[in-house]
Design a protein around this motif. Structure first.
Motif, mmCIF file in Angstrom:
data_model
loop_
_atom_site.group_PDB
_atom_site.id
_atom_site.type_symbol
_atom_site.label_atom_id
_atom_site.label_comp_id
_atom_site.label_asym_id
_atom_site.label_seq_id
_atom_site.Cartn_x
_atom_site.Cartn_y
_atom_site.Cartn_z
ATOM 1 N N GLY A 69 0.575 -1.036 0.101
ATOM 2 C CA GLY A 69 0.049 0.078 -0.042
ATOM 3 C C GLY A 69 0.744 1.221 0.109
ATOM 4 N N TYR A 70 1.908 1.313 0.850
ATOM 5 C CA TYR A 70 2.833 2.508 0.692
ATOM 6 C C TYR A 70 3.619 2.479 -0.546
ATOM 7 N N ILE A 71 3.806 1.326 -1.145
ATOM 8 C CA ILE A 71 4.638 1.668 -2.437
ATOM 9 C C ILE A 71 3.764 2.150 -3.456
ATOM 10 N N VAL A 72 2.505 1.866 -3.618
ATOM 11 C CA VAL A 72 1.314 2.263 -4.394
ATOM 12 C C VAL A 72 1.317 3.521 -4.155
ATOM 13 N N LEU A 73 1.093 3.755 -2.848
ATOM 14 C CA LEU A 73 0.626 5.435 -2.467
ATOM 15 C C LEU A 73 1.689 6.308 -2.858
ATOM 16 N N PHE A 74 3.181 5.846 -2.791
ATOM 17 C CA PHE A 74 4.358 6.480 -3.023
ATOM 18 C C PHE A 74 4.341 6.902 -4.403
ATOM 19 N N LEU A 75 4.062 5.978 -5.194
ATOM 20 C CA LEU A 75 4.125 5.977 -6.798
ATOM 21 C C LEU A 75 2.840 7.133 -7.126
ATOM 22 N N PHE A 76 1.926 7.084 -6.582
ATOM 23 C CA PHE A 76 0.642 7.833 -6.844
ATOM 24 C C PHE A 76 1.322 9.389 -6.584
ATOM 25 N N TYR A 77 1.747 9.569 -5.442
ATOM 26 C CA TYR A 77 2.197 10.936 -4.938
ATOM 27 C C TYR A 77 3.299 11.392 -5.806
#
Length: 285
Positions: A69-77
């Motif tokens: 979830g953090y990886i996906v959120l970081f890529l989104f950011y």
């Protein structure tokens, strides 16, 4: 304080005069908004899956995200920040051209941002990292985390307010741009904070009034029981609110460019008064 608010208000009025003289500046926040919607849509499904892995969408705010979830959120950011910073840099570059009295266009501003694309990506990487760290603090520290995030987020926003015009005007790396923004903050902090707060208050009130008017328009359309009237009312409301958002984003970009240009070069741009800027940036005693 009253003097600073008055000067900031005058600076905002001057920014509005620049926008009226070149309405093509509205195209930058419009393009940014459209691209951000595309980015959000492209990340929607994987983010929902990641949130589900954290215990369900309803529990996202109560539990920490999984590593995925953090990886996906970081890529989104990262992608979202890159889009926003790219078009904000294009807007700042075009605004600086306009302030210097040079002819400008959407293509000219876009070319400026494209020439700084590596530096923009680097700054987006830093901003995404900061955003993710603040999100993690908020999740893990509860109420205290929200207070800490609020304070740190405000400090970050103020300190980096002039990064975009720095990137637009100088071929420097993201860390140097941040350092330069902080240095300029020492001379612009009053106009920076009060001016942005004033701009936010003005457009907040306008948005509130727009919502009231929108409710009245849609309510009248519903009462008429006409599908055509309802569709027209919704379109009018959507266009009006979108236009307000575009104007606010454009004014913020012009405002930042004007503050940067005077603080950096001591030059007065189109629509701005020399005495007003001298008073705004006179050395602090």
């Amino acid at each position: 304080m009253a003097g600073k608010f008055s000067r900031s208000w005058e600076l905002m009025k001057a920014s509005a005069a620049v926008l009226r003289s070149d309405k093509s500046l509205l195209m930058f926040p419009l393009a940014s908004g459209l691209c951000c919607l595309l980015v959000a849509a492209s990340f929607l499904i994987p983010m929902i899956l990641a949130f589900a892995g954290a215990g369900g969408a309803g529990e996202v705010h109560g539990r920490a995200l999984s590593m995925g979830g953090y990886i996906v959120l970081f890529l989104f950011y990262l992608v979202q920040y890159f889009v926003i910073i790219f078009f904000n840099t294009a807007l700042a570059g075009a605004a600086l051209m306009r302030l210097r009295g040079e002819p400008t266009s959407f293509a000219a501003g876009f070319a400026i941002a494209r020439g700084r694309i590596v530096n923009i990506f680097g700054y987006a990487l830093i901003a995404a990292t900061v955003g993710l760290v603040l999100r993690a603090l908020q999740e893990r520290l509860g109420l205290i985390g929200r207070l800490v995030v609020g304070f740190l987020g405000l400090a970050w926003t103020v300190a980096t307010f002039l990064v975009v015009p720095v990137l637009a005007s100088q071929d420097v790396g993201p860390t140097d741009a941040i350092k330069h923004s902080v240095d300029l903050l020492k001379r612009t902090w009053g106009e920076n904070i009060i001016g942005n707060a004033g701009l936010g208050v003005v457009f907040g009130l306008l948005m509130f009034l727009a919502v009231l008017v929108a409710a009245g328009i849609i309510g009248a359309a519903v009462v008429s029981q006409s599908i055509v009237a309802i569709i027209v009312a919704v379109v009018i409301v959507a266009v009006g609110i979108t236009l307000l958002g575009l104007i606010q984003a454009s004014l913020q970009g012009i405002y930042a460019a004007a503050l940067y240009r005077y603080a950096e070069e001591g030059q007065v741009g189109y629509g701005f008064d020399q005495a007003m800027l001298e008073q705004a940036f006179k050395p602090k005693k």
